[in-house]
Design an enzyme around this catalytic site. Sequence first.
Site, PDB file in Angstrom:
ATOM      1  CD  GLU A  43      -1.254   4.782  -5.050  1.00  0.00           C
ATOM      2  OE1 GLU A  43      -1.960   4.816  -4.167  1.00  0.00           O
ATOM      3  OE2 GLU A  43      -0.561   3.789  -5.291  1.00  0.00           O
TER       4      GLU A  43
ATOM      5  NE  ARG B  52      -1.789  -1.413 -10.672  1.00  0.00           N
ATOM      6  CZ  ARG B  52      -0.628  -1.557  -9.924  1.00  0.00           C
ATOM      7  NH1 ARG B  52      -0.856  -1.466  -8.616  1.00  0.00           N
ATOM      8  NH2 ARG B  52       0.617  -2.094 -10.244  1.00  0.00           N
TER       9      ARG B  52
ATOM     10  CG  HIS C 137       2.694   0.009   0.611  1.00  0.00           C
ATOM     11  ND1 HIS C 137       2.736  -1.350   0.845  1.00  0.00           N
ATOM     12  CD2 HIS C 137       2.194   0.122  -0.575  1.00  0.00           C
ATOM     13  CE1 HIS C 137       2.574  -1.922  -0.243  1.00  0.00           C
ATOM     14  NE2 HIS C 137       2.078  -1.076  -1.424  1.00  0.00           N
TER      15      HIS C 137
ATOM     16  CG  HIS D  38      -2.742   3.056  -7.911  1.00  0.00           C
ATOM     17  ND1 HIS D  38      -1.917   2.333  -7.486  1.00  0.00           N
ATOM     18  CD2 HIS D  38      -2.296   3.714  -8.983  1.00  0.00           C
ATOM     19  CE1 HIS D  38      -1.007   2.077  -8.446  1.00  0.00           C
ATOM     20  NE2 HIS D  38      -1.250   3.145  -9.376  1.00  0.00           N
TER      21      HIS D  38
ATOM     22  CG  ASN E 228      -6.034   3.095  -1.588  1.00  0.00           C
ATOM     23  OD1 ASN E 228      -6.986   2.402  -2.177  1.00  0.00           O
ATOM     24  ND2 ASN E 228      -4.849   3.096  -2.394  1.00  0.00           N
TER      25      ASN E 228
ATOM     26  CG  HIS F 288      -7.740  -3.647  -1.929  1.00  0.00           C
ATOM     27  ND1 HIS F 288      -7.227  -4.056  -3.186  1.00  0.00           N
ATOM     28  CD2 HIS F 288      -6.597  -3.049  -1.230  1.00  0.00           C
ATOM     29  CE1 HIS F 288      -6.077  -3.970  -3.402  1.00  0.00           C
ATOM     30  NE2 HIS F 288      -5.673  -3.355  -2.004  1.00  0.00           N
TER      31      HIS F 288
ATOM     32  CD  GLU G  69       1.855   7.573   0.519  1.00  0.00           C
ATOM     33  OE1 GLU G  69       1.270   8.253  -0.431  1.00  0.00           O
ATOM     34  OE2 GLU G  69       1.620   6.358   0.734  1.00  0.00           O
TER      35      GLU G  69
ATOM     36  CB  THR H 266       2.957   0.523  -5.075  1.00  0.00           C
ATOM     37  OG1 THR H 266       1.654   0.955  -5.775  1.00  0.00           O
ATOM     38  CG2 THR H 266       3.971   1.335  -5.563  1.00  0.00           C
TER      39      THR H 266
ATOM     40  NE  ARG I 172      -3.253  -4.531 -11.137  1.00  0.00           N
ATOM     41  CZ  ARG I 172      -2.321  -4.881 -10.777  1.00  0.00           C
ATOM     42  NH1 ARG I 172      -2.082  -5.165  -9.487  1.00  0.00           N
ATOM     43  NH2 ARG I 172      -1.206  -4.984 -11.632  1.00  0.00           N
TER      44      ARG I 172
HETATM   45  N1  PXP Z   1       0.503   4.289  -0.483  1.00  0.00           N
HETATM   46  C1  PXP Z   1       0.978   4.204  -1.779  1.00  0.00           C
HETATM   47  C2  PXP Z   1       1.722   4.998  -2.622  1.00  0.00           C
HETATM   48  C3  PXP Z   1       0.270   2.794  -2.226  1.00  0.00           C
HETATM   49  O1  PXP Z   1       0.485   2.442  -3.621  1.00  0.00           O
HETATM   50  C4  PXP Z   1      -0.608   1.981  -1.428  1.00  0.00           C
HETATM   51  C5  PXP Z   1      -1.180   0.957  -2.048  1.00  0.00           C
HETATM   52  O2  PXP Z   1      -2.329   1.159  -2.747  1.00  0.00           O
HETATM   53  C6  PXP Z   1      -1.010   2.613  -0.164  1.00  0.00           C
HETATM   54  C7  PXP Z   1      -0.309   3.696   0.148  1.00  0.00           C
HETATM   55  C8  PXP Z   1      -2.069   1.879   0.622  1.00  0.00           C
HETATM   56  O3  PXP Z   1      -1.368   0.670   1.049  1.00  0.00           O
HETATM   57  P1  PXP Z   1      -2.220  -0.534   1.903  1.00  0.00           P
HETATM   58  O4  PXP Z   1      -3.339  -0.801   1.016  1.00  0.00           O
HETATM   59  O5  PXP Z   1      -1.289  -1.516   2.012  1.00  0.00           O
HETATM   60  O6  PXP Z   1      -2.645   0.216   3.167  1.00  0.00           O
END
Ligand code: PXP
Length: 240
Positions: free
Chosen positions: A70, A45, A191, A43, A7, A10, A151, A101, A49
């Site tokens: 996402e 959003r 997550h 994601h 992901n 960030h 998931e 999330t 953001r």
């Molecule tokens: N899965 C989902 C559904 C999420 O919302 C997120 C956070 O964007 C992640 C996985 C990844 O989580 P993390 O950034 O804590 O690794």
Amino acid sequence: MAKLIVNVDHVATVRQARMINEPDPVTAAALAELAGCEGIIVHLREDRRHIQDRDVELLKETVKTKLNLEMAAVPEMVEIARRIVPDMSCLVPEKREELTTEGGLDVVGNKAAIADAVQKLKDADITVSLFVDAEQNQLDASKEVGADYVEIHTGHYSDAANPISRDAELAKILRGIQYASSLGLRVNVGHGLNYINIRKLVPVAEIEEFSIGHSIIARAVLVGMERAVREMVEIIKCGY
Ligand code: PXP
């Protein structure tokens, strides 16, 4: 062998701190792929953001592994997904005030709306995943609304304050994975996973994908994107 899906939200968070054009999550995604990840997730959003529409459009053109979008199960996002056609859409709950999330989707309480979103996405040839807590009723409902994957939310395990609650959360996740699998749902997890807490989940055969963002980007800031991704891939491939 489970896949690492990175992901890159960030990277966009840092870019949006200055509202300019660097660092680019599209470049980060390319480096993550070169380092051996097998998918990219972003994601989009509703408040934009971090990830922007332009990022998703470019990633659709440039990602060589698989792209997972996402998003909230709302008409605006469903229409964007149907236009862009990522390989997978992961439906998540979304609150404007949250930092990330915070919990799984309430499929039980929103069955009709989620079933409608799932159908519209599947009609556009998009594989659908629902981000849910490891609870039987949510897994049953996920199956009923036609999801391909769930998931399973690992945030409560990752955030557990002590070893006893961590073990209890892990046991709950493992039961949820087995139950989802017995329903014929395919299983991803994500997550809060990092280079330490993922090790307890790596041996679980039913897990197809680990969806990881923050810990990889946090490490990448210090050691570089390719090394951060390669180190996570090695943990997953080595099996511990
Ligand atoms: N899965 C989902 C559904 C999420 O919302 C997120 C956070 O964007 C992640 C996985 C990844 O989580 P993390 O950034 O804590 O690794």
